[in-house]
Design a protein around this motif. Structure first.
Motif: not given
Lengths: 325, 484
Positions: A27, A36, A39, A266-267, A270, A281-282, A285-286, A288, A290, A293, A296-297, B307, B310
């Protein structure tokens, strides 16, 4: 036992440090905070000031490892690595990139996730064992054959299809349950029935096949022959002897997953609008986001390692031959 | 023939590399009796043969779809022939074969075999007045004067043409094969055909032949029908769904296989090294894979893919066309998955190497002073290779399924890439409409199920033939204990 667990706990620390470093590399090294910011802020023609402001707001404007402008211990501690990455060891995940408190979200969203994941896990385990035993009871007949073929077909269908088809049939066409949404408390069950059912079906194929293979391996063993030789009925052999011994690999394989249930799915979450950690989490991600994410990791790894430790403990509980040194 | 410029995308190159490696592997296995015998066991099963036929069809489509070119634009008069301009869009041989299908776009949704559009639109009558009705499609059933009356008959006729053509094509493929196979055994053509179709051959060539017949007929029927109709309807912007599904095959196949290019070197190299050398090397490698595998799979892929996305976005100067950008995303996603999923193979190989290291022949080789690298490649790897093979074929179907999930999560292939995941993703909104738009989802479902199912069945056959543990549980014994 306690000593063993403590030692395992000590072993978990280097792994978690590794996870932390990996996440940090992904990251902050692969992409700079500037990337970041760009983005997040959207367009390519964003001004440098906007980027700086974005970074300052979220504390990404600090140096990565070494803050030469700070004094004393702050030289190390007032850096992105310590503030954003190492802090996760204290289970302090800070704020998300859109400004929400991650810890608070975690403690709130954990329960809906659990309300969905726990029934799927327990019922799924139960259903898979029952079906597998039935297939083993009728082994090498057409019923067994059809069952295995059905399992392979079930396995070959994407979970997305189950969700889409289930939602279309049960919620839209037959109006049995609401399409999506969630209510706190007891009323939640109406929203949870369909996702639980779909979770059950989509996991069934692979599990039944796997358990069937385990049981088949078990019935080749000597003690089963002995049990049959002393005149026990096939059902008694299966349910009293084979089931007990076959449960050892099944249980220990399932125990790993228990802590991860908190993460939710996840699925399903949502698709069905359940405000759990999976949909959190989803969304992250959508959007972005960071920080979420990253958190959660790390939590995912933490829970998995916890699961491994539980597995070791469960070995000693179900199989007295295993002793933890 | 128009001029064209050959384009090799990153994924094309890697795919070709993979196919070449596969070809080498096949030649290698064919030359060794013990490997040939095991593979014969795989292909003696009827299910495996049928699965193989289907997989070969997908492979053929993907290979055709991996040969890219850019057609030349029409030369301007007076411009030097040498400075020919090429289209910015990249086409593949599959596109060339399906030009009709690709170009027959409608305005919006239309149902399978429909003659009219899904939605009402304003139509200008010949006399200039306006009318709100379902307009006729520009391509679907456009050759019929009165679709409602003529359509059923026309579809039947086309299907019949397809069946006959498919059968003829099959005969053209099958008879030479039967002739060659029969000549080897000194049979006449008739005897050889009978032997094959009755399943009297060692390998399940009967299943192969029948599956091939089915595929030939299906392809021919689809070809004839799509000459006049949209067999699976059209999508939101009027693209033929059949065309999209065919294009999705390559993405699915690449997704399932390209990660192998990372998994194999990492998994084999590190797995063998950890098991063979032990000590701190073992500790280090174990640590590495414990760290990676302790992070939930989807989360790690999502984080890494986010990432990579990006990086690709930031470097728009390298990835300057849509094709190269979406290709870069596909390739990077595959490589990421490879970099994450080598751990399971590594763990299995490490365990196997620990066992093999103590075998007498390895000890003997060590006593003769054979270098470690040579021991690993000549003595350990060949005896552990079945693990690699089983691992790869089992992973394939899981990866194809993962593609759809990742697309939904938002870290899958580029939305500009045709893929099953993108199609399913789009179907979510389509199912909520009234009347429901079911055809995109159905098409994706059928083609995906066929791929994953045949991959699963084939993987089972491979595992059964190669796994020594499966051999301790012979079918016969099971049957006997059931007949008691």
């Amino acid at each position: 036992m306690i000593a063993y667990l403590l030692r395992r706990l000590m072993w978990a620390i280097p792994t978690l440090i590794g996870v932390n470093l990996l996440v940090f590399t992904l990251f902050f090294i692969v992409n700079s905070p500037d990337d970041m910011a760009r983005a997040q802020l959207g367009s390519k023609r964003v001004t440098q000031e906007a980027i700086e402001r974005w970074k300052a707001d979220r504390g990404y404007d600090k140096p990565l490892f070494w803050n030469s402008r700070a004094q004393g211990l702050a030289r190390v501690s007032d850096t992105i690595f310590v503030q954003k990455s190492a802090r996760m060891f204290l289970l302090d995940f800070g704020k998300s990139d859109v400004g929400r408190d991650i810890n608070r979200e975690l403690s709130q969203r954990m329960w809906p996730s659990l309300a969905l994941a726990l029934p799927v896990f327990v019922l799924g385990l139960f259903a898979a064992i029952v079906f597998a035993l039935v297939l083993v009871f009728f082994r090498a007949t057409w019923l067994d054959f059809t069952g295995v073929v059905l399992c392979v077909v079930l396995m070959s269908i994407s979970a997305l299809f189950y969700i889409l088809a289930g939602q279309y049939l049960f919620a839209r066409t037959w109006n049995l349950v609401p399409i999506s949404g969630f209510l706190p408390g007891v009323d939640a069950w109406r929203f949870l029935v369909l996702p639980i059912l779909i979770g059950l079906v989509s996991g069934l194929g692979a599990n039944v096949r796997w358990y069937r293979a385990l049981f088949l391996e078990e019935i080749e063993k000597d003690y089963v022959r002995t049990a049959r030789a002393k005149g026990l009925s096939e059902a008694a052999v299966l349910f009293r002897h084979v089931l007990k011994n076959g449960m050892i690999p099944i249980l220990t394989g399932a125990v790993v997953l228990i802590p991860s249930l908190f993460l939710g799915s996840l699925l399903s979450e949502s698709f069905f609008g359940i405000p759990g950690l999976g949909s959190f989490t989803i969304d992250a991600i959508l959007q972005q986001d960071f920080a979420v994410v990253r958190a959660m990791v790390f939590i995912g790894a933490l829970l998995y390692i916890l699961g491994l430790m539980l597995t070791d403990v469960s070995y000693t509980l179900v199989d007295p031959r295993v002793r933890l040194q | 023939m128009n001029a064209f410029q050959i384009v090799v995308l990153g994924s094309d190159f890697l795919f070709a590399l993979l196919l070449a490696a596969m070809a080498v592997g096949i030649v290698f296995a064919f030359r060794r009796e013990h490997l040939r015998r095991t593979w014969r066991k795989v292909f003696a099963g009827r299910t495996a043969m049928v699965a193989l036929v289907l997989l070969l069809v997908y492979l053929l489509v993907s290979v055709l779809d991996s040969l890219h070119y850019r057609p030349a634009l029409d030369a301007q008069p007076g411009v030097n022939e040498m400075r020919r301009q090429y289209a910015t869009e990249v086409f593949s041989l599959l596109d060339l074969a399906l030009t009709r299908l690709r170009d027959s776009t409608e305005k919006s949704y239309s149902a399978p075999f429909a003659a009219y559009l899904y939605e009402k639109q304003m139509i200008t009558e010949p006399d200039g007045s306006l009318r709100r009705d379902y307009p006729r499609l520009t391509h679907g059933a456009a050759h019929l004067a009165d679709p409602n009356a003529e359509r059923a008959g026309d579809i039947g006729l086309r299907a019949l043409q397809g069946v006959v053509t498919g059968g003829l094509v099959w005969l053209a493929l099958f008879l030479p094969f039967a002739l060659i196979a029969g000549r080897k055994r000194g049979e006449t053509l008739k005897q050889s055909c009978r032997a094959i179709l009755r399943g009297e051959t060692v390998l399940a060539w009967d299943a192969f032949a029948w599956a091939l017949l089915l595929v030939c007929i299906l392809v021919a029927v689809l070809a004839f029908l799509s000459g006049g109709y949209h067999v699976f309807g059209t999508d939101a912007i009027g693209n033929d769904v059949l065309y999209r599904t065919l294009k999705s095959m390559r993405t699915a196949l690449l997704f399932g296989t390209l990660s192998t290019l990372v998994v194999l070197p990492l998994g084999i190299g590190l797995g063998l090294a950890a098991g063979y050398f032990g000590g701190w090397i073992d500790d280090l490698i174990q640590y590495l894979y414990t760290v990676i595998s302790s992070i939930p799979y989807v989360l790690l892929i999502a984080a890494a893919a986010l990432m990579m996305q990006l990086v690709i976005e930031q470097h728009s100067e390298i990835f300057n066309t849509v094709a190269s950008r979406s290709d870069a995303r596909l390739v990077s996603l595959c490589l990421i998955i490879g970099a994450i999923s080598w751990t399971s193979l590594c763990r299995l190989l490490r365990a196997e190497t620990l066992k093999l290291r103590e075998q007498d022949y390895v000890q003997a080789a060590r006593c003769f002073g054979v270098p470690s690298l040579r021991i690993m490649t000549r003595h350990i790897l060949p005896n552990a290779f079945h693990i690699v093979l089983i691992n790869l074929v089992l992973d394939f179907s899981a990866l194809v399924l993962a593609e759809a999930v990742l697309s939904y999560v938002g870290v899958g292939v580029d939305p500009a890439t045709q893929s099953f995941g993108v199609m399913i993703n789009g179907a979510r909104g389509e199912l909520a409409r009234e009347p429901v738009i079911w055809w995109s989802l159905t098409a994706a479902f059928i083609f995906m199920l066929a791929l994953v199912l045949s991959a699963n069945l084939f993987a089972d056959a491979v595992r059964e033939a190669f796994d020594p543990r499966a051999r301790t549980l012979p079918r016969r014994r099971l049957l006997r204990s059931a007949a008691r």
